[in-house]
Structures are given as structure tokens and as C-alpha cells.
Design an enzyme around this catalytic site. Sequence first.
Site, PDB file in Angstrom:
ATOM      1  N   ASP A  46      52.135  14.284 -40.754  1.00 33.37           N
ATOM      2  CA  ASP A  46      51.744  13.389 -41.843  1.00 33.37           C
ATOM      3  C   ASP A  46      51.923  14.100 -43.178  1.00 33.37           C
ATOM      4  O   ASP A  46      51.288  15.132 -43.434  1.00 33.37           O
ATOM      5  CB  ASP A  46      50.266  12.993 -41.685  1.00 33.37           C
ATOM      6  N   TYR A  51      52.193  15.266 -51.914  1.00 31.34           N
ATOM      7  CA  TYR A  51      51.792  16.600 -51.436  1.00 31.34           C
ATOM      8  C   TYR A  51      52.800  17.665 -51.881  1.00 31.34           C
ATOM      9  O   TYR A  51      52.526  18.859 -51.742  1.00 31.34           O
ATOM     10  CB  TYR A  51      51.689  16.666 -49.902  1.00 31.34           C
ATOM     11  N   LYS A  76      54.577   8.867 -47.660  1.00 28.32           N
ATOM     12  CA  LYS A  76      53.899   7.835 -48.449  1.00 28.32           C
ATOM     13  C   LYS A  76      54.550   7.686 -49.816  1.00 28.32           C
ATOM     14  O   LYS A  76      55.015   8.683 -50.399  1.00 28.32           O
ATOM     15  CB  LYS A  76      52.406   8.198 -48.618  1.00 28.32           C
ATOM     16  N   HIS A 109      50.438   4.911 -50.508  1.00 25.82           N
ATOM     17  CA  HIS A 109      49.442   5.989 -50.425  1.00 25.82           C
ATOM     18  C   HIS A 109      48.061   5.531 -50.896  1.00 25.82           C
ATOM     19  O   HIS A 109      47.040   5.956 -50.361  1.00 25.82           O
ATOM     20  CB  HIS A 109      49.919   7.181 -51.255  1.00 25.82           C
TER      21      HIS A 109
END
Length: 271
Positions: A46, A51, A76, A109
Site C-alpha cells: 500500500d 508518501y 492513491k 486518498h
Amino acid sequence: MSVDNTLTLNNGIKIPKVQLGTWLMNNDEVKRAVQQAVKIGYRGFDTAKDYGNELGVGKGIWNSDIERSELFLTTKIPTNVKDYKNTKRAIDEALTTFGLDYIDLLLIHSPQPWIEVNRVSDRHFEGNLENWQAMEEALKAGKVRAIGVSNFLKEDVDNILKNGEIIPAVNQIEVNVGHTPWDLMKYCQSQRMLIEAYSPLAHGRLLTNSKIKEFAKKYRVSPAQLMLKYDLQLGCVVLPKSDDIDEMKQNLELDFTINSRDMDQLKRLEL
Ligand SMILES: NC(=O)c1ccc[n+]([C@@H]2O[C@H](COP(=O)([O-])OP(=O)(O)OC[C@H]3O[C@@H](n4cnc5c(N)ncnc54)[C@H](OP(=O)(O)O)[C@@H]3O)[C@@H](O)[C@H]2O)c1
């Protein structure tokens, strides 16, 4: 009898029950973690554009010995993208960054840009529908295998259910002992959406909690294993993050059952 380590999404696609979370790992760390994780049996990962480690995740997948079709990758749409054109662009950029032909699961997200969360009441209904339209098209074009949402409240889910064509496959939300949003979970599940539990270990915060340690001792497991099993028994996919090989292994060893009395107590636990 072989153990089935997957659940099935509402479009028939299999999804691993335990996947490696990657938030707060940089590209190098995540590349190493993904490679190690694949070796010990992880098949799901994930990540998110936000990120900043999609490149490392892609490299980890490329450098593993497992067929791409055996792996399940989630990413996302960045939270500041709330229009159709930039959503399309974000999807193509993600594929290029990963160096892959398809993403297994693509999520919005958050219904709101991070900067607005808990500050602004605008739920961006129009913007989320623009996200969704581009994601539905990517699904039809074979760029992604399933689409879903994250951090969506009931009103955000209803916006998509009412105005979109495709029912989201998942809602990825925080679920752990001490934080279990029952009404939202039940509502999503009643709409055939799977719940993905993020921060299943409460970001590490509850692993030393004495009440959780007591339950864990009873089942001769670690507090992390107890917390993960709790989410799994609620029907969730879990996404524990770790870059430590022993912890990663431990987080896959969940072959025990929490009895229903203890589940009821855990559900009511105030931490
Ligand atoms: N959609 C969203 O908005 C959203 C938000 C938050 C998280 N997520 C996803 O969910 C994933 C997990 O959530 P999270 O990163 O917040 O935290 P988490 O998985 O709840 O907890 C991670 C922490 O637990 C520690 N840990 C892991 N396994 C352990 C074990 N067996 N024994 C002892 N300690 C252990 C880790 O330590 P080490 O790191 O030292 O190994 C780390 O400090 C994220 O990485 C991300 O993929 C999504």
C-alpha cells in the site's frame, strides 16, 4: 488444506488480507522492505503519491522474483488533485513512476486536500466526482483493476454511490482496537465495499498498552498480532507498516482466533 490469504472485492478481484503499509518509508527503505517482504510471503503493498515513495515501491516489485500478476499494488490520487484532467495525468504519471502496465487498486486518498482536513467544511463533492470519472475510465482502459476511496465519511461515499457509475471496491480508513468506526464500517459493508484498515497498530501507539498486552498474553501472541487479528475478524484487510524483517514475519503469522467474548470486550475497550 491450504489457507486462503485473500478476500474478494465487489468486482471479483482477489485482494491479499495482509499487506505491507509503506507510509514514512523513503524510496531506498521501501525498495528494500518490499523485496524482503515478497521473500517472506507478502503479496500486497500500500503506497500513495503523497508518501513520495512510489518509485521505491516500483523498484522493489521489479527486483522481486515473483510474477507481477501475483502481486497486488495499491496507490492513491494526491489529495490536492480534485479535477478530471489532473486525475488522468496523475494516473499516467503513477504508471510511469512504477514502471508498470497497471495498478491493482487506485484510491481517492481523501475527500479533502490534507490542508483542509478538520478545518474546512467543503467536502469537494464535485471534485471527488471528477476524480471518480477519470478513475472509472482508467478501470475501463485496463490501467487499474479496481477503484476505491479512502478517509471517506458516509456523505462522501453517498456522493459517489449516487452519482458515479461504479461502486467503490473499498473504503480505506483507520480501524484498530480503540478506534473502530462501527456505523461507517457497517454502512460501507452493506454497500458491498470492503474496509481496508489503515494504522491497524494505531501507528505503534498501543503496542505497549497494558490491556492489549493482557489479551495478547492470553492467546500467546504479540500485541501487534492481537491487534491485526482483531481487524481481520471484523472482515477488514490490514496494512501493517514495518521495515523490520522479524516484525514483518510476525505480522503474517495470524493463525489463531480471538473468541467472540474477547472480541466483544475489545470492541468496547476504552484506551
Ligand atoms: N489512507 C490513509 O490516509 C492512510 C493513513 C495512514 C496509514 N495508511 C496506510 O496504513 C499503513 C499502516 O499505518 P501506519 O503506518 O500509520 O502504522 P501501523 O501499521 O499502525 O504501525 C506502524 C508502527 O508499528 C510498528 N510495528 C509494526 N509491526 C510491529 C510488530 N510486529 N511489533 C512491534 N512493532 C511493530 C512499526 O515499527 P517499525 O516501523 O520500526 O517497524 C511502526 O512504528 C501505512 O503505512 C499506510 O500504508 C493510510
